[in-house]
Design an enzyme around this catalytic site. Structure first.
Site, PDB file in Angstrom:
ATOM      1  N   LYS A   1      -7.084  20.174   5.986  1.00 41.94           N
ATOM      2  CA  LYS A   1      -7.389  19.747   5.195  1.00 41.94           C
ATOM      3  C   LYS A   1      -8.694  18.758   5.062  1.00 41.94           C
ATOM      4  O   LYS A   1      -9.703  19.191   5.582  1.00 41.94           O
ATOM      5  CB  LYS A   1      -6.835  18.136   5.607  1.00 41.94           C
ATOM      6  CG  LYS A   1      -6.334  17.404   4.793  1.00 41.94           C
ATOM      7  CD  LYS A   1      -5.901  15.798   6.041  1.00 41.94           C
ATOM      8  CE  LYS A   1      -5.237  14.424   5.032  1.00 41.94           C
ATOM      9  NZ  LYS A   1      -4.732  13.625   6.228  1.00 41.94           N
TER      10      LYS A   1
ATOM     11  N   CYS B   1      -1.596  15.440   2.290  1.00 42.13           N
ATOM     12  CA  CYS B   1      -1.538  14.381   2.583  1.00 42.13           C
ATOM     13  C   CYS B   1      -2.902  13.006   1.316  1.00 42.13           C
ATOM     14  O   CYS B   1      -2.365  13.323   0.520  1.00 42.13           O
ATOM     15  CB  CYS B   1      -1.537  13.245   3.655  1.00 42.13           C
ATOM     16  SG  CYS B   1      -0.451  11.592   4.402  1.00 42.13           S
TER      17      CYS B   1
ATOM     18  N   GLU C   1       2.588  16.592   7.515  1.00 43.21           N
ATOM     19  CA  GLU C   1       2.072  16.688   7.962  1.00 43.21           C
ATOM     20  C   GLU C   1       2.263  17.032   9.297  1.00 43.21           C
ATOM     21  O   GLU C   1       2.961  16.029   9.364  1.00 43.21           O
ATOM     22  CB  GLU C   1       0.672  15.601   7.193  1.00 43.21           C
ATOM     23  CG  GLU C   1      -0.856  15.753   8.184  1.00 43.21           C
ATOM     24  CD  GLU C   1      -1.865  14.295   7.637  1.00 43.21           C
ATOM     25  OE1 GLU C   1      -0.464  13.733   7.054  1.00 43.21           O
ATOM     26  OE2 GLU C   1      -2.803  14.325   8.247  1.00 43.21           O
TER      27      GLU C   1
HETATM   28  C1  ACM Z   1      -2.707  10.947   5.914  1.00 42.28           C
HETATM   29  O1  ACM Z   1      -3.441  11.197   5.356  1.00 42.28           O
HETATM   30  N1  ACM Z   1      -2.754  11.195   6.345  1.00 42.28           N
HETATM   31  C2  ACM Z   1      -2.459   9.998   5.381  1.00 42.28           C
END
Ligand code: ACM
Length: 267
Positions: free
Chosen positions: A108, A141, A38
């Protein structure tokens, strides 16, 4: 198919340096598909949206051009994390860049902790992209803690979930074994390492990047601290059967009609 994971320590706001590091690792080993962490191009620990805005890129930005060239040079598709600017929004995005020159974007969905102060929540939803007859799903993530994310990708036909991450909690890597098992697919979690400080705000990232297969075994596992690009051979077709045994199927045996309280409330 050779799937590669890059685990490294991106430097905060040092896009040129991060791209140079990525270039060094990905040109050393042959791969078909590489998954990077990420926000691999920018680092993670921004204290304000204004600071983050210094390194955001639109679809014509330098990183898009860089990965397009790297995909051509290596002959492999690359999933990489970046801070995406689109009009007045900033998304925590993952991009699948192919040697054919396509960029497929995922923004995301579930923002983690202080990300809520600096990013906009993703609006792409979960999509499956077919590349050279392999079906790839993207999530980022913290999406791991919502099993609906992996399930949606699985029901959409994903054979491999590409999972760029900057993990700080301990449980994701083990949970991704369950995501593999319950959905009968491969997962590729590319995490970062290192301590990243910015003023009074600091994060330590947990490494332990991995590839899991549909029966829940880890095919590849990094240490908590190593920086490396590792490649493992997989057969994506193993994700096509959802059979648990002669009589059970992960998908055919689902009973979605019962996945809510019958009366709509506690009896
Ligand atoms: C995250 O979503 N970077 C913990």
């Amino acid at each position: 198919m050779k799937i590669g994971i890059l685990q490294f320590r991106p430097q905060l706001k040092e896009v040129d340096k991060n791209l140079a590091t990525i270039n060094k690792y990905l040109t050393r080993k042959k791969f078909d598909l590489a998954v990077l962490p990420e926000l691999a191009t920018t680092g993670y620990n921004f204290v304000s949206r204004r600071e983050l805005a210094e390194v955001t890129e639109s679809r014509s930005g330098q990183s898009f051009v860089f990965f397009e060239n790297l995909a051509v040079k290596t002959g492999g598709a690359i999933v990489w994390g970046m801070a995406e600017k689109s009009r007045n929004k900033i998304y925590n995005s993952a991009v699948l860049t192919t040697p054919e020159g396509d960029h497929h974007l995922y923004r995301k969905t579930h923002l983690f902790y202080r990300e809520k102060n600096i990013f906009d929540p993703g609006n792409t939803g979960f999509n499956v992209f077919e590349w050279r007859r392999v079906k790839l799903g993207l999530m980022i993530c913290f999406d791991w803690i919502f099993p609906e994310a992996a399930r949606t990708l699985a029901l959409g036909g994903s054979q491999i979930i590409c999972h760029p991450a900057n993990l700080v909690m301990s449980f994701c890597q083990d949970s991704m074994i369950t995501r593999s098992l319950e959905n009968g697919l491969f997962t590729a979690t590319a995490n970062r390492v290192g301590l990243e400080k910015n003023g009074r705000q600091s994060y330590t990232f947990t490494g332990l990047s991995q590839v899991t297969e549909p029966k829940g075994n880890r095919l590849l596992r990094f240490s908590r601290t190593e920086q490396a690009f590792k490649v493992v051979k997989i057969n994506p077709k193993l994700a096509d059967t959802k059979k648990v045994n002669r009589l059970n199927s992960l998908f055919d045996d689902r009973r979605p009609g019962f996945y809510r309280l019958k009366s709509g409330r506690v009896a």
